[in-house]
Write an enzyme that holds these catalytic residues in place. Sequence first.
Site, PDB file in Angstrom:
ATOM      1  N   HIS A  80      29.915 -11.726  -1.684  1.00 18.12           N
ATOM      2  CA  HIS A  80      31.467 -11.919  -1.490  1.00 18.12           C
ATOM      3  C   HIS A  80      31.785 -12.463  -0.268  1.00 18.12           C
ATOM      4  CE1 HIS A  80      35.600 -11.637  -2.750  1.00 18.12           C
ATOM      5  NE2 HIS A  80      35.688 -10.569  -3.325  1.00 18.12           N
ATOM      6  N   ARG A  81      30.850 -12.412   0.683  1.00 19.47           N
ATOM      7  CA  ARG A  81      31.289 -12.887   1.881  1.00 19.47           C
ATOM      8  C   ARG A  81      31.197 -14.541   1.825  1.00 19.47           C
ATOM      9  NH1 ARG A  81      25.871 -10.777   5.035  1.00 19.47           N
ATOM     10  NH2 ARG A  81      24.948 -12.012   3.109  1.00 19.47           N
TER      11      ARG A  81
END
Length: 420
Positions: free
Chosen positions: A393-394
């Site tokens: 999710h980064r």
Amino acid sequence: MPALSSTMTEGKIVSWIKSEGDVLSKGESVVVVESDKADMDVETFYDGILAAIVVGEGETAPVGAAIGILAETEAEIAEAKAKAAGQSSSSAPPKVEEPAPVAPKVEAPAPAVSAAPAAPGKLVATPYAKKLAKQHKVDISKLVGTGPFGRITPEDVEKAAGIAPAPKANVVVAAAAPPSAPAASKPKAAASYPEIPGSKVVPFTTMQAAVSRNMLESLAVPTFRVGYPISTDALDALYEKVKPKGVTMTALLAKAAAMALVQHPVVNASCKDGKSFTYNSSINIAVAVAINDGLITPVLQDADKLDLYLLSKKWKELVEKARAKQLQSHEYNSGTFTLSNLGMFGVDRFDAILPPGQGAIMAVGASKPSVIADKEGFFRVKNQMLVNVTADHRIIYGADLAAFLQTFTKIIENPESLTM
């Protein structure tokens, strides 16, 4: 006298090809080492005589450790053997004596920080102090401030004017007890579990230990998951046509994923330092394969550029090498996106753990008949498989993953492009 070293993180000596006393030539295979994923022949970089074996068969060598010692001449063999004996004895863990308890050091309280004086000739006073000085006709320039940085406070003005300071509300301040010396922190003991009678403890193999390290590393990455049902009637029909030509369902799925990644490069990206992400120039599809006592992910490099039949041939070769533990490092550690297919086992859905250094992994379940309502509201039965993608999710967000899955779905439901 050079030493033979293992260049991997950790390696287990499977077998010595050469014996002590053998004469070796540069480039000659000397020992077979089991790395994290494969068995590899280790060659010597020097000419010489294998004077001593430091790490025996079945033992593990850490990175950089000498596993054998070469002598340039027969006269140096005795010296090499002594050196090997010294290394073997030094490898035993030294006895650690528990230090005597030391009384905790009590430090004196830190001195108060003195305020810096105001610059000479510069009047520093609070606005309210100036107002009071004007009201009571006090020459503020002759006062010495007691506030921070020599600032003149209202109390300074009141004192100079001979005015009693205004009463303040009583505030009870509890004096903080001096902090007690911290107790010596004891090392946290490993969790203790009751022993089950008759149980057998089996140590990790080299591959299982590598998988364990990777899984722990994966826990540090913030991930999320998106699931998507996909109709597979058209894909199943295509599979029946190409199966006689040696094409597997895994090859079809890998090719479809590679084609979708071309249109969504962020899903093929990776974040390795927590500060930036890399758009990978190649689309290398790693595919999870179960082997004895472990798991390995052979990599189909440049999968988007290979036609389906060449891709299938390459995949067959990789699987054979994986099961024989003959994969080279670039054939299992260069993946940019991973595919895990448990559909052949009848699993209809599952989540996959993100491999370290990659942006996403796709978990594919079995294709099963499902009742689906069409746009007109009529019900019909179609084969469907559920795809779950785990992503970092980064660098990948929900909209990115949804768009990728939509493209992947279009390719699966209209698979003619897979054979072009």
